[in-house]
Write a protein that holds these residues in place. Structure first.
Motif, PDB file in Angstrom:
ATOM      1  N   LEU A  45       0.832  -1.192   0.000  1.00 36.27           N
ATOM      2  CA  LEU A  45       0.000   0.000   0.000  1.00 36.27           C
ATOM      3  C   LEU A  45       0.872   1.250   0.000  1.00 36.27           C
ATOM      4  O   LEU A  45       1.808   1.360   0.805  1.00 36.27           O
ATOM      5  CB  LEU A  45      -0.904   0.024   1.236  1.00 36.27           C
ATOM      6  CG  LEU A  45      -1.799  -1.202   1.477  1.00 36.27           C
ATOM      7  CD1 LEU A  45      -2.607  -0.996   2.755  1.00 36.27           C
ATOM      8  CD2 LEU A  45      -2.716  -1.456   0.296  1.00 36.27           C
ATOM      9  N   ARG A  46       0.572   2.179  -0.883  1.00 32.70           N
ATOM     10  CA  ARG A  46       1.285   3.450  -0.913  1.00 32.70           C
ATOM     11  C   ARG A  46       0.444   4.490  -0.177  1.00 32.70           C
ATOM     12  O   ARG A  46      -0.623   4.876  -0.638  1.00 32.70           O
ATOM     13  CB  ARG A  46       1.535   3.884  -2.355  1.00 32.70           C
ATOM     14  CG  ARG A  46       2.487   2.943  -3.103  1.00 32.70           C
ATOM     15  CD  ARG A  46       2.917   3.534  -4.433  1.00 32.70           C
ATOM     16  NE  ARG A  46       3.938   2.715  -5.069  1.00 32.70           N
ATOM     17  CZ  ARG A  46       4.582   3.052  -6.174  1.00 32.70           C
ATOM     18  NH1 ARG A  46       4.321   4.221  -6.759  1.00 32.70           N
ATOM     19  NH2 ARG A  46       5.489   2.259  -6.698  1.00 32.70           N
ATOM     20  N   VAL A  47       0.940   4.896   0.993  1.00 31.68           N
ATOM     21  CA  VAL A  47       0.162   5.781   1.857  1.00 31.68           C
ATOM     22  C   VAL A  47       0.979   7.016   2.225  1.00 31.68           C
ATOM     23  O   VAL A  47       2.219   6.982   2.225  1.00 31.68           O
ATOM     24  CB  VAL A  47      -0.275   5.047   3.139  1.00 31.68           C
ATOM     25  CG1 VAL A  47      -1.222   3.906   2.807  1.00 31.68           C
ATOM     26  CG2 VAL A  47       0.936   4.505   3.900  1.00 31.68           C
ATOM     27  N   ASP A  49       2.790   9.762   4.592  1.00 31.99           N
ATOM     28  CA  ASP A  49       3.410   9.803   5.913  1.00 31.99           C
ATOM     29  C   ASP A  49       3.483  11.263   6.345  1.00 31.99           C
ATOM     30  O   ASP A  49       4.229  12.055   5.768  1.00 31.99           O
ATOM     31  CB  ASP A  49       4.810   9.177   5.854  1.00 31.99           C
ATOM     32  CG  ASP A  49       5.508   9.204   7.206  1.00 31.99           C
ATOM     33  OD1 ASP A  49       4.827   9.446   8.217  1.00 31.99           O
ATOM     34  OD2 ASP A  49       6.732   8.988   7.246  1.00 31.99           O
ATOM     35  N   GLU A  55       5.313   9.930   0.448  1.00 31.64           N
ATOM     36  CA  GLU A  55       4.588   8.667   0.353  1.00 31.64           C
ATOM     37  C   GLU A  55       5.488   7.517   0.792  1.00 31.64           C
ATOM     38  O   GLU A  55       6.673   7.484   0.455  1.00 31.64           O
ATOM     39  CB  GLU A  55       4.129   8.456  -1.089  1.00 31.64           C
ATOM     40  CG  GLU A  55       3.107   7.359  -1.274  1.00 31.64           C
ATOM     41  CD  GLU A  55       2.630   7.281  -2.704  1.00 31.64           C
ATOM     42  OE1 GLU A  55       1.463   7.629  -2.951  1.00 31.64           O
ATOM     43  OE2 GLU A  55       3.426   6.892  -3.582  1.00 31.64           O
ATOM     44  N   ARG A  58       3.747   0.288   2.621  1.00 33.32           N
ATOM     45  CA  ARG A  58       3.512  -0.604   3.742  1.00 33.32           C
ATOM     46  C   ARG A  58       2.928  -1.919   3.237  1.00 33.32           C
ATOM     47  O   ARG A  58       2.106  -1.944   2.316  1.00 33.32           O
ATOM     48  CB  ARG A  58       2.585   0.034   4.773  1.00 33.32           C
ATOM     49  CG  ARG A  58       3.179   1.252   5.489  1.00 33.32           C
ATOM     50  CD  ARG A  58       4.363   0.823   6.343  1.00 33.32           C
ATOM     51  NE  ARG A  58       4.986   1.919   7.068  1.00 33.32           N
ATOM     52  CZ  ARG A  58       6.091   2.549   6.686  1.00 33.32           C
ATOM     53  NH1 ARG A  58       6.673   2.204   5.539  1.00 33.32           N
ATOM     54  NH2 ARG A  58       6.626   3.504   7.416  1.00 33.32           N
ATOM     55  N   ALA A  83       0.064   3.619   7.582  1.00 32.16           N
ATOM     56  CA  ALA A  83      -0.996   2.825   6.947  1.00 32.16           C
ATOM     57  C   ALA A  83      -2.242   2.775   7.819  1.00 32.16           C
ATOM     58  O   ALA A  83      -3.372   2.896   7.325  1.00 32.16           O
ATOM     59  CB  ALA A  83      -0.499   1.415   6.649  1.00 32.16           C
ATOM     60  N   TRP A  86      -3.971   6.041   7.658  1.00 38.76           N
ATOM     61  CA  TRP A  86      -4.706   6.146   6.402  1.00 38.76           C
ATOM     62  C   TRP A  86      -6.030   5.395   6.510  1.00 38.76           C
ATOM     63  O   TRP A  86      -7.090   5.916   6.124  1.00 38.76           O
ATOM     64  CB  TRP A  86      -3.884   5.584   5.244  1.00 38.76           C
ATOM     65  CG  TRP A  86      -4.690   5.487   3.978  1.00 38.76           C
ATOM     66  CD1 TRP A  86      -4.924   6.478   3.070  1.00 38.76           C
ATOM     67  CD2 TRP A  86      -5.434   4.339   3.526  1.00 38.76           C
ATOM     68  NE1 TRP A  86      -5.753   6.024   2.076  1.00 38.76           N
ATOM     69  CE2 TRP A  86      -6.076   4.720   2.332  1.00 38.76           C
ATOM     70  CE3 TRP A  86      -5.603   3.049   4.011  1.00 38.76           C
ATOM     71  CZ2 TRP A  86      -6.887   3.836   1.608  1.00 38.76           C
ATOM     72  CZ3 TRP A  86      -6.405   2.164   3.296  1.00 38.76           C
ATOM     73  CH2 TRP A  86      -7.034   2.561   2.116  1.00 38.76           C
ATOM     74  N   THR A  90      -9.554   7.164   5.921  1.00 37.65           N
ATOM     75  CA  THR A  90     -10.087   7.034   4.565  1.00 37.65           C
ATOM     76  C   THR A  90     -11.598   6.850   4.584  1.00 37.65           C
ATOM     77  O   THR A  90     -12.182   6.383   5.575  1.00 37.65           O
ATOM     78  CB  THR A  90      -9.417   5.862   3.827  1.00 37.65           C
ATOM     79  OG1 THR A  90      -9.680   5.976   2.432  1.00 37.65           O
ATOM     80  CG2 THR A  90      -9.943   4.511   4.319  1.00 37.65           C
ATOM     81  N   ILE A  96      -6.386   4.493  -3.623  1.00 41.04           N
ATOM     82  CA  ILE A  96      -5.047   4.221  -3.124  1.00 41.04           C
ATOM     83  C   ILE A  96      -4.301   3.393  -4.169  1.00 41.04           C
ATOM     84  O   ILE A  96      -4.908   2.557  -4.861  1.00 41.04           O
ATOM     85  CB  ILE A  96      -5.101   3.463  -1.769  1.00 41.04           C
ATOM     86  CG1 ILE A  96      -3.696   3.246  -1.205  1.00 41.04           C
ATOM     87  CG2 ILE A  96      -5.849   2.143  -1.913  1.00 41.04           C
ATOM     88  CD1 ILE A  96      -3.686   2.669   0.201  1.00 41.04           C
TER      89      ILE A  96
END
Length: 248
Positions: A45-47, A49, A55, A58, A83, A86, A90, A96
């Motif tokens: 997962l690209r979240v 920070d 980005e 995780r 993560a 997020w 969300t 995402i």
């Protein structure tokens, strides 16, 4: 072989599974080329920070996979990483970027008896593994949770036992999980053991399985999914150093 580019998935569902487990359901057009049967596979997962204002990536497990969507479960620890933050913030309709899926880490299908061990970070993978076992399978799962209210009603074979270990502060007292595992009676000469948990706990379990139980890579999969007080980046470094020590 080149890794596939991350795909954009949409948040199509969000619900509290237990007090300390949040489920996000991802779907949308990006699922059209998602490989089939990926329950228990890992994804990236690209979240965002907020600390670094960039980005980060995780790693999480596909809890379950249906034709057009996947469920991803997030264990809600006292200190939330990017993560988890997020997931908490969300909403349905958000999107995402998701990499993977990567290979599934499953128990050995030809084993006579199974032992699965983990904390709440590994509960999605453990749940998927148990659900895919044949109805005739026998074994035990020892799962650490933060509260009795985090117990889940998992689909399992009739002769499969699930033991829940309550630890309100995961990562602080590894003995709770380790001691319960040591109390399990191995019921076959051909077991398959699968374990994933916090780094320090993993090392204790690995020593037990290898030195006292005589298991090796033929019937043992063990990994750390996180390290208390560490980011995923520093955890990866610790895992690499640990692997080098074990190999030397």
């Amino acid at each position: 072989m080149a890794r596939p580019e991350p795909r954009k998935l949409e948040v199509v569902g969000k619900r509290q599974v237990t007090p300390n487990m949040l489920r996000i359901t991802l779907g949308g057009a990006g699922m059209l080329d998602f490989p089939e049967n990926q329950t228990s596979a890992y994804i990236k997962l690209r979240v965002p920070d907020t600390d670094s204002e960039r980005e980060v990536v995780r790693t999480y497990t596909v809890r379950s996979h249906r034709a057009s969507e996947i469920d991803v479960d997030f264990a809600l620890h006292e200190i939330c990483g990017p993560a988890t933050l997020w997931a908490l913030n969300t909403q349905v309709g958000d999107s995402i970027m998701v990499g993977g899926p990567g290979p599934r880490k499953l128990v050995h299908a030809d084993a006579d008896w199974y032992l699965l061990v983990g904390d709440m970070t590994a509960l999605p993978a453990i749940s998927g593994n148990i659900e895919m076992l044949p109805e005739t399978a026998k074994g035990t799962a020892v799962i650490e949770i933060m509260d009795e209210a985090d117990i889940q009603d998992l689909k399992k074979p009739n002769d499969f036992i699930i033991e829940w270990v309550v630890n309100p502060h995961p990562g602080r007292d590894s003995g709770l999980l380790v001691d319960r595992v040591k109390a399990v009676t191995f019921a076959a000469e051909n077991p398959s053991v699968w374990a994933a948990c916090e780094f320090a706990t993993m090392r204790q379990l690995r020593d037990y399985f290898r030195k006292e139980r005589g298991l090796d890579t033929g019937n043992l999969y063990i990994s750390s999914y996180w390290k208390a007080g560490s980011t995923e980046e520093s955890h990866k470094i610790a895992k690499r150093e640990d692997a080098n020590m074990v190999a030397s």
